[in-house]
Design a protein around this motif. Sequence first.
Motif, PDB file in Angstrom:
ATOM      1  N   ALA A  98       0.842  -1.208   0.000  1.00 44.70           N
ATOM      2  CA  ALA A  98       0.000   0.000   0.000  1.00 44.70           C
ATOM      3  C   ALA A  98       0.874   1.253   0.000  1.00 44.70           C
ATOM      4  O   ALA A  98       0.595   2.218  -0.728  1.00 44.70           O
ATOM      5  N   ARG A  99       1.940   1.234   0.785  1.00 42.61           N
ATOM      6  CA  ARG A  99       2.863   2.387   0.819  1.00 42.61           C
ATOM      7  C   ARG A  99       3.533   2.584  -0.531  1.00 42.61           C
ATOM      8  O   ARG A  99       3.649   3.711  -1.039  1.00 42.61           O
ATOM      9  N   GLY A 106       0.140   7.740  -6.249  1.00 47.76           N
ATOM     10  CA  GLY A 106      -0.670   8.700  -5.506  1.00 47.76           C
ATOM     11  C   GLY A 106      -1.606   7.989  -4.536  1.00 47.76           C
ATOM     12  O   GLY A 106      -1.619   6.765  -4.443  1.00 47.76           O
ATOM     13  N   PRO A 107      -2.393   8.776  -3.805  1.00 48.55           N
ATOM     14  CA  PRO A 107      -3.293   8.194  -2.791  1.00 48.55           C
ATOM     15  C   PRO A 107      -4.201   7.129  -3.396  1.00 48.55           C
ATOM     16  O   PRO A 107      -4.689   7.267  -4.514  1.00 48.55           O
ATOM     17  N   LEU A 108      -4.400   6.061  -2.625  1.00 49.48           N
ATOM     18  CA  LEU A 108      -5.219   4.934  -3.097  1.00 49.48           C
ATOM     19  C   LEU A 108      -6.701   5.225  -2.886  1.00 49.48           C
ATOM     20  O   LEU A 108      -7.102   5.753  -1.853  1.00 49.48           O
ATOM     21  N   LEU A 137      -1.554   1.827 -12.179  1.00 50.20           N
ATOM     22  CA  LEU A 137      -2.083   1.025 -11.075  1.00 50.20           C
ATOM     23  C   LEU A 137      -2.739  -0.262 -11.598  1.00 50.20           C
ATOM     24  O   LEU A 137      -2.601  -1.330 -11.001  1.00 50.20           O
ATOM     25  N   GLU A 138      -3.407  -0.166 -12.735  1.00 48.33           N
ATOM     26  CA  GLU A 138      -4.054  -1.345 -13.325  1.00 48.33           C
ATOM     27  C   GLU A 138      -3.022  -2.406 -13.711  1.00 48.33           C
ATOM     28  O   GLU A 138      -3.301  -3.598 -13.638  1.00 48.33           O
ATOM     29  N   ASP A 139      -1.840  -1.964 -14.128  1.00 45.02           N
ATOM     30  CA  ASP A 139      -0.770  -2.923 -14.487  1.00 45.02           C
ATOM     31  C   ASP A 139      -0.352  -3.761 -13.259  1.00 45.02           C
ATOM     32  O   ASP A 139       0.018  -4.921 -13.392  1.00 45.02           O
TER      33      ASP A 139
END
Length: 144
Positions: A98-99, A106-108, A137-139
């Motif tokens: 998550a970090r 950027g923020p999740l 992020l999708e990757d």
Amino acid sequence: MDWPRDKKIEVYAQAIRGLLTLEPSIEKRLKYMDFVDIYSALDDNERRLYAECYPQENRNMAGLTERLLTQGRQQGIQQGLLRGREEGRQDGERELLARQLSRRFGPLDTLTAERLQRATTAELERWADNILDARTLEDVFGAN
């Protein structure tokens, strides 16, 4: 099982004595002890009389029961420790991923955070590997 009522405690004692003499396996002794208890159905008074009349057999079975309970507790503690370590490891992987995702993309959003919370260890490990080559992020969550 059919025996004279006045011989019930003696029959029970003989069954226990035979069990202690003939069965070397502690686990099987306990299993058979349950069988003997069920079919003898001693009441509290009969159990007290048994303990008074057959103290050695009573001590042996009590010692056996205590030893098995101790072993069971120890196994339970070990299993609990292993499970706790695994859960702790998984929580650490989840937090690190998550970090890393937040730093890189950027923020999740809420859905991504929830997805991380539901993830299995295998998914977390796969996603952690994917983050190295991911452009989006999708990757990261793709099927590599």
